[in-house]
Design a protein around this motif. Structure first.
Motif, PDB file in Angstrom:
ATOM      1  N   UNK A 111       0.804  -1.221   0.000  1.00 54.60           N
ATOM      2  CA  UNK A 111       0.000   0.000   0.000  1.00 54.60           C
ATOM      3  C   UNK A 111       0.838   1.272   0.000  1.00 54.60           C
ATOM      4  N   UNK A 112       2.150   1.143   0.143  1.00 51.65           N
ATOM      5  CA  UNK A 112       2.989   2.315   0.399  1.00 51.65           C
ATOM      6  C   UNK A 112       3.349   3.037  -0.888  1.00 51.65           C
ATOM      7  N   UNK A 113       3.063   4.322  -0.974  1.00 55.59           N
ATOM      8  CA  UNK A 113       3.425   5.089  -2.173  1.00 55.59           C
ATOM      9  C   UNK A 113       4.930   5.003  -2.447  1.00 55.59           C
ATOM     10  N   UNK A 114       5.267   4.718  -3.697  1.00 59.79           N
ATOM     11  CA  UNK A 114       6.667   4.631  -4.081  1.00 59.79           C
ATOM     12  C   UNK A 114       7.289   3.264  -3.924  1.00 59.79           C
ATOM     13  N   UNK A 115       6.563   2.323  -3.325  1.00 59.03           N
ATOM     14  CA  UNK A 115       7.072   0.957  -3.150  1.00 59.03           C
ATOM     15  C   UNK A 115       6.617   0.118  -4.336  1.00 59.03           C
ATOM     16  N   UNK A 116       7.535  -0.193  -5.224  1.00 57.30           N
ATOM     17  CA  UNK A 116       7.189  -0.930  -6.435  1.00 57.30           C
ATOM     18  C   UNK A 116       7.727  -2.362  -6.435  1.00 57.30           C
ATOM     19  N   UNK A 160      -7.812  -8.244   2.537  1.00 59.44           N
ATOM     20  CA  UNK A 160      -8.290  -7.545   1.352  1.00 59.44           C
ATOM     21  C   UNK A 160      -7.520  -7.974   0.104  1.00 59.44           C
ATOM     22  N   UNK A 161      -6.200  -8.048   0.222  1.00 52.91           N
ATOM     23  CA  UNK A 161      -5.378  -8.391  -0.941  1.00 52.91           C
ATOM     24  C   UNK A 161      -5.508  -9.867  -1.313  1.00 52.91           C
ATOM     25  N   UNK A 162      -5.939 -10.696  -0.358  1.00 52.39           N
ATOM     26  CA  UNK A 162      -6.174 -12.110  -0.650  1.00 52.39           C
ATOM     27  C   UNK A 162      -7.562 -12.351  -1.230  1.00 52.39           C
ATOM     28  N   UNK A 163      -8.386 -11.304  -1.262  1.00 51.95           N
ATOM     29  CA  UNK A 163      -9.738 -11.449  -1.785  1.00 51.95           C
ATOM     30  C   UNK A 163     -10.754 -11.911  -0.763  1.00 51.95           C
ATOM     31  N   UNK A 164     -10.362 -11.944   0.507  1.00 52.21           N
ATOM     32  CA  UNK A 164     -11.283 -12.329   1.580  1.00 52.21           C
ATOM     33  C   UNK A 164     -11.985 -11.057   2.058  1.00 52.21           C
ATOM     34  N   UNK A 207     -11.828   1.051   5.640  1.00 53.12           N
ATOM     35  CA  UNK A 207     -13.105   0.359   5.798  1.00 53.12           C
ATOM     36  C   UNK A 207     -13.962   0.572   4.553  1.00 53.12           C
ATOM     37  N   UNK A 208     -13.938   1.795   4.020  1.00 49.00           N
ATOM     38  CA  UNK A 208     -14.661   2.045   2.778  1.00 49.00           C
ATOM     39  C   UNK A 208     -14.151   1.174   1.644  1.00 49.00           C
ATOM     40  N   UNK A 209     -12.829   1.054   1.530  1.00 43.48           N
ATOM     41  CA  UNK A 209     -12.251   0.214   0.477  1.00 43.48           C
ATOM     42  C   UNK A 209     -12.665  -1.250   0.631  1.00 43.48           C
ATOM     43  N   UNK A 210     -12.625  -1.749   1.860  1.00 45.33           N
ATOM     44  CA  UNK A 210     -13.005  -3.142   2.090  1.00 45.33           C
ATOM     45  C   UNK A 210     -14.474  -3.362   1.751  1.00 45.33           C
ATOM     46  N   UNK A 211     -15.312  -2.372   2.080  1.00 42.12           N
ATOM     47  CA  UNK A 211     -16.732  -2.504   1.751  1.00 42.12           C
ATOM     48  C   UNK A 211     -16.962  -2.424   0.249  1.00 42.12           C
ATOM     49  N   UNK A 212     -16.212  -1.574  -0.435  1.00 43.72           N
ATOM     50  CA  UNK A 212     -16.308  -1.533  -1.900  1.00 43.72           C
ATOM     51  C   UNK A 212     -15.973  -2.909  -2.472  1.00 43.72           C
ATOM     52  N   UNK A 213     -14.870  -3.483  -2.003  1.00 45.14           N
ATOM     53  CA  UNK A 213     -14.455  -4.797  -2.502  1.00 45.14           C
ATOM     54  C   UNK A 213     -15.493  -5.867  -2.195  1.00 45.14           C
ATOM     55  N   UNK A 254      -7.067   1.829  -3.833  1.00 48.31           N
ATOM     56  CA  UNK A 254      -8.317   1.855  -4.628  1.00 48.31           C
ATOM     57  C   UNK A 254      -8.055   1.290  -6.013  1.00 48.31           C
ATOM     58  N   UNK A 255      -6.867   1.529  -6.551  1.00 52.41           N
ATOM     59  CA  UNK A 255      -6.522   1.012  -7.866  1.00 52.41           C
ATOM     60  C   UNK A 255      -6.387  -0.495  -7.931  1.00 52.41           C
ATOM     61  N   UNK A 256      -6.241  -1.146  -6.767  1.00 51.23           N
ATOM     62  CA  UNK A 256      -6.141  -2.606  -6.742  1.00 51.23           C
ATOM     63  C   UNK A 256      -7.504  -3.272  -6.766  1.00 51.23           C
ATOM     64  N   UNK A 257      -8.570  -2.489  -6.536  1.00 47.93           N
ATOM     65  CA  UNK A 257      -9.911  -3.056  -6.371  1.00 47.93           C
ATOM     66  C   UNK A 257     -10.703  -2.835  -7.639  1.00 47.93           C
ATOM     67  N   UNK A 258     -11.206  -3.911  -8.194  1.00 45.35           N
ATOM     68  CA  UNK A 258     -11.965  -3.791  -9.451  1.00 45.35           C
ATOM     69  C   UNK A 258     -13.391  -3.355  -9.170  1.00 45.35           C
TER      70      UNK A 258
END
Length: 258
Positions: A111-116, A160-164, A207-213, A254-258
């Motif tokens: 999630x960290x900006x600049x971490x690629x 969240x990143x595992x899709x759970x 929490x908003x992101x998790x609910x969107x997902x 947010x960009x990771x969530x379709x």
């Protein structure tokens, strides 16, 4: 060693030798060298600050897998020692273990900006495991709400990143609640406004992101409110840096969530 500063300085002194072993023989050699130190305080300090070298210094063959291997060894050793030392010393080991598990779960998050640095599913799986351990340790050690907010965030992030997504939403709700309790205890605002502290806004955003997902209708509005509050804080010289960091982080995820 009487302070965290002493432990940090001790690691800095030992890092060149550990780095050489790491580069020429791999993480198992570094782990073996740490465990070969005579005193527990030395081993604990080296495991505690290993991330400073493994993540933030340059070394040949640098990888998240090497970091994960050293953390796993440190967690295993601390857990074993906590079960065998006298009862009055147990929490000394558990406190380091709680720190080690959270730091790894946070560091391995993408999630960290600049971490690629690329992540694989195994990184999120291990992140979820150690974050869950950290949540339990923070509760057992009766850590303050700000600390428990972070533990639940880390667990929720990897879910969240595992899709759970349902588990992620549940964890992020717990994270936000702890952030709100901490804010009230400090005499700060606990609602999603420009007066709210960073922890409340970032907790609401996640929490908003998790609910969107998870497909919950309230997700977009909650996420939008958190980002808007951060944007309002950009006009505050004392808050603008944290606010921009919060915006960048939430928009990245947010960009990771379709």
């Amino acid at each position: 060693m009487e302070s965290i500063g002493d432990e940090r300085a001790y690691f800095a002194d030992q890092w060149p030798g550990l780095k050489s072993m790491l580069e020429h023989q791999g993480p198992e050699a570094m782990i073996g060298a740490i465990l070969a130190f005579e005193l527990d305080v030395q081993r604990a300090a080296l495991f505690r600050f290993a991330r400073q070298g493994l993540l933030f210094e340059d070394w040949n063959g640098k990888s998240l897998d090497a970091y994960m291997a050293v953390v796993d060894a440190g967690c295993a050793w601390l857990g074993e020692r906590a079960e065998t030392v006298p009862a009055h010393e147990r929490n000394d080991y558990l406190n380091v273990l709680a720190e080690l598990t959270f730091n790894f779960a946070a560091d391995i998050a993408d999630c960290w900006p600049g971490d690629d640095e690329p992540r694989e599913r195994k990184h999120f799986e291990r992140g979820a495991e150690v974050a869950e351990q950290s949540v339990g340790l923070r509760a057992e050690l009766d850590k303050p709400d700000q600390s428990q907010h972070l533990g639940w965030w880390a667990f929720g992030y990897h879910q969240l990143r595992l899709g759970n997504t349902a588990a992620a939403a549940d964890a992020m709700e717990r994270s936000l609640e702890h952030a709100r309790i901490a804010a009230r205890a400090a005499g700060e605002h606990d609602e999603i406004t420009l007066q709210a502290p960073f922890a409340v806004l970032i907790g609401a955003g996640y929490l908003g992101l998790a609910r969107i997902a998870d497909g919950e209708p309230s997700g977009p509005d909650l996420y939008g409110e958190a980002v808007a509050a951060f944007r309002a804080q950009l006009d505050d010289p004392e808050r603008k840096d944290d606010a921009q960091f919060g915006i960048d982080q939430l928009e990245r995820v947010r960009g990771f969530i379709s």
